[in-house]
Scaffold this motif. Structure first.
Motif, PDB file in Angstrom:
ATOM      1  N   SER A  29      18.075   7.042  -4.797  1.00  0.00           N
ATOM      2  CA  SER A  29      17.329   8.180  -5.319  1.00  0.00           C
ATOM      3  C   SER A  29      17.257   9.267  -4.255  1.00  0.00           C
ATOM      4  N   VAL A  30      17.029  10.485  -4.716  1.00  0.00           N
ATOM      5  CA  VAL A  30      16.946  11.629  -3.821  1.00  0.00           C
ATOM      6  C   VAL A  30      15.707  12.439  -4.206  1.00  0.00           C
ATOM      7  N   LEU A  31      14.952  12.879  -3.213  1.00  0.00           N
ATOM      8  CA  LEU A  31      13.789  13.726  -3.451  1.00  0.00           C
ATOM      9  C   LEU A  31      14.241  15.176  -3.475  1.00  0.00           C
ATOM     10  N   VAL A  32      13.938  15.865  -4.575  1.00  0.00           N
ATOM     11  CA  VAL A  32      14.371  17.262  -4.724  1.00  0.00           C
ATOM     12  C   VAL A  32      13.165  18.135  -5.047  1.00  0.00           C
ATOM     13  N   GLU A  33      13.324  19.427  -4.748  1.00  0.00           N
ATOM     14  CA  GLU A  33      12.305  20.402  -5.150  1.00  0.00           C
ATOM     15  C   GLU A  33      12.394  20.567  -6.662  1.00  0.00           C
ATOM     16  N   PRO A  51      -7.577  14.088  -1.867  1.00  0.00           N
ATOM     17  CA  PRO A  51      -6.969  14.988  -0.872  1.00  0.00           C
ATOM     18  C   PRO A  51      -6.446  14.215   0.350  1.00  0.00           C
ATOM     19  N   GLN A  52      -7.207  13.212   0.784  1.00  0.00           N
ATOM     20  CA  GLN A  52      -6.750  12.383   1.912  1.00  0.00           C
ATOM     21  C   GLN A  52      -5.459  11.653   1.541  1.00  0.00           C
ATOM     22  N   GLY A  53      -5.382  11.139   0.316  1.00  0.00           N
ATOM     23  CA  GLY A  53      -4.163  10.472  -0.142  1.00  0.00           C
ATOM     24  C   GLY A  53      -2.996  11.431  -0.244  1.00  0.00           C
ATOM     25  N   ASN A  54      -3.255  12.630  -0.772  1.00  0.00           N
ATOM     26  CA  ASN A  54      -2.187  13.633  -0.870  1.00  0.00           C
ATOM     27  C   ASN A  54      -1.642  14.021   0.495  1.00  0.00           C
ATOM     28  N   SER A  55      -2.487  13.932   1.527  1.00  0.00           N
ATOM     29  CA  SER A  55      -2.008  14.299   2.862  1.00  0.00           C
ATOM     30  C   SER A  55      -1.052  13.260   3.438  1.00  0.00           C
ATOM     31  N   LEU A  56      -0.864  12.134   2.753  1.00  0.00           N
ATOM     32  CA  LEU A  56       0.143  11.148   3.164  1.00  0.00           C
ATOM     33  C   LEU A  56       1.552  11.542   2.713  1.00  0.00           C
ATOM     34  N   PHE A  57       1.670  12.601   1.924  1.00  0.00           N
ATOM     35  CA  PHE A  57       2.986  13.002   1.408  1.00  0.00           C
ATOM     36  C   PHE A  57       4.035  13.165   2.514  1.00  0.00           C
ATOM     37  N   PRO A  58       3.748  13.862   3.610  1.00  0.00           N
ATOM     38  CA  PRO A  58       4.779  13.981   4.651  1.00  0.00           C
ATOM     39  C   PRO A  58       5.181  12.627   5.250  1.00  0.00           C
ATOM     40  N   VAL A  59       4.247  11.686   5.294  1.00  0.00           N
ATOM     41  CA  VAL A  59       4.559  10.353   5.818  1.00  0.00           C
ATOM     42  C   VAL A  59       5.555   9.656   4.896  1.00  0.00           C
ATOM     43  N   VAL A  60       5.298   9.710   3.596  1.00  0.00           N
ATOM     44  CA  VAL A  60       6.178   9.071   2.626  1.00  0.00           C
ATOM     45  C   VAL A  60       7.545   9.756   2.628  1.00  0.00           C
ATOM     46  N   VAL A  61       7.568  11.076   2.711  1.00  0.00           N
ATOM     47  CA  VAL A  61       8.842  11.800   2.757  1.00  0.00           C
ATOM     48  C   VAL A  61       9.621  11.421   4.023  1.00  0.00           C
ATOM     49  N   ALA A  62       8.943  11.355   5.164  1.00  0.00           N
ATOM     50  CA  ALA A  62       9.627  10.986   6.411  1.00  0.00           C
ATOM     51  C   ALA A  62      10.210   9.580   6.319  1.00  0.00           C
ATOM     52  N   CYS A 109       0.841  -1.213   0.000  1.00  0.00           N
ATOM     53  CA  CYS A 109       0.000   0.000   0.000  1.00  0.00           C
ATOM     54  C   CYS A 109       0.866   1.249   0.000  1.00  0.00           C
ATOM     55  N   LEU A 110       1.883   1.263   0.835  1.00  0.00           N
ATOM     56  CA  LEU A 110       2.757   2.441   0.883  1.00  0.00           C
ATOM     57  C   LEU A 110       3.524   2.626  -0.422  1.00  0.00           C
ATOM     58  N   LEU A 111       3.950   1.533  -1.039  1.00  0.00           N
ATOM     59  CA  LEU A 111       4.678   1.662  -2.303  1.00  0.00           C
ATOM     60  C   LEU A 111       3.747   2.089  -3.441  1.00  0.00           C
ATOM     61  N   ILE A 112       2.499   1.671  -3.407  1.00  0.00           N
ATOM     62  CA  ILE A 112       1.522   2.156  -4.385  1.00  0.00           C
ATOM     63  C   ILE A 112       1.321   3.655  -4.209  1.00  0.00           C
ATOM     64  N   VAL A 113       1.179   4.104  -2.967  1.00  0.00           N
ATOM     65  CA  VAL A 113       1.023   5.543  -2.697  1.00  0.00           C
ATOM     66  C   VAL A 113       2.268   6.298  -3.165  1.00  0.00           C
ATOM     67  N   ARG A 114       3.453   5.744  -2.879  1.00  0.00           N
ATOM     68  CA  ARG A 114       4.700   6.374  -3.344  1.00  0.00           C
ATOM     69  C   ARG A 114       4.671   6.532  -4.859  1.00  0.00           C
ATOM     70  N   ASP A 115       4.300   5.443  -5.564  1.00  0.00           N
ATOM     71  CA  ASP A 115       4.261   5.502  -7.021  1.00  0.00           C
ATOM     72  C   ASP A 115       3.216   6.500  -7.514  1.00  0.00           C
ATOM     73  N   ALA A 116       2.090   6.593  -6.818  1.00  0.00           N
ATOM     74  CA  ALA A 116       1.071   7.578  -7.200  1.00  0.00           C
ATOM     75  C   ALA A 116       1.635   8.998  -7.083  1.00  0.00           C
ATOM     76  N   PHE A 117       2.437   9.254  -6.035  1.00  0.00           N
ATOM     77  CA  PHE A 117       3.077  10.571  -5.925  1.00  0.00           C
ATOM     78  C   PHE A 117       4.051  10.811  -7.077  1.00  0.00           C
ATOM     79  N   ASP A 118       4.617   9.720  -7.603  1.00  0.00           N
ATOM     80  CA  ASP A 118       5.549   9.842  -8.722  1.00  0.00           C
ATOM     81  C   ASP A 118       4.845   9.903 -10.067  1.00  0.00           C
ATOM     82  N   GLY A 119       3.505   9.935 -10.063  1.00  0.00           N
ATOM     83  CA  GLY A 119       2.750  10.117 -11.293  1.00  0.00           C
ATOM     84  C   GLY A 119       2.190   8.849 -11.914  1.00  0.00           C
TER      85      GLY A 119
END
Length: 149
Positions: free
Chosen positions: A113-117, A85-96, A26-36
């Protein structure tokens, strides 16, 4: 009572969160969703996950309100999974989780890999809990207070 039902009825917010997104897939699916990634086949290629397991996890994430199904953006007959919106609010969890992994799970100079602005290319600053005045908040500086006790 099955384990996940116990967690979903727990008075602890961490336990309830784990009941919904604590599964690694589930977390890796959410990660991939953040990656598009938004299509079943693309999730499957990225994760190398069996179709039945991927179907189950996507269904769970949709039922939990983390992902939503919508018609494909290119007008094809496919459907896409998009973060709510609820899924997007998981972004800080995935970043942490990412930052913890970068700090503790790689040897010095090991490639990862590195997360960059996007706008600057700068690495995302380390996320740390802080007090109202901006000081770093350590675990010893916190306590759990049960509401209604």
């Amino acid at each position: 009572m099955p384990h996940s039902e116990f967690l979903s009825e727990s008075p602890c917010p961490v336990a309830r969160s784990v009941a919904v997104v604590g599964d690694r897939w589930c977390l890796l699916i959410v990660r991939d969703a953040f990656d598009g990634i938004c299509r079943f086949g693309d999730f499957q290629r990225s994760l190398g996950l069996a179709r039945n397991i991927l179907s189950d996890r996507l269904r769970r994430l949709v039922e939990a309100g983390i992902l939503a199904l919508q018609p494909a953006s290119d007008g094809s007959a496919y459907q896409e999974y998009v973060l709510t919106p609820q899924g997007n609010s998981l972004f800080p969890v995935v970043v942490a989780l990412r930052q913890w992994g970068e700090q503790h799970l790689f040897r010095p100079a090991e490639r990862h890999s590195v997360l960059v602005e996007r706008s600057t290319g700068d690495p995302v600053p380390l996320m740390t809990p802080s007090t109202k005045d901006g000081s770093v908040l350590a675990p010893a500086g916190t306590e759990v207070r049960r509401i209604g006790d």
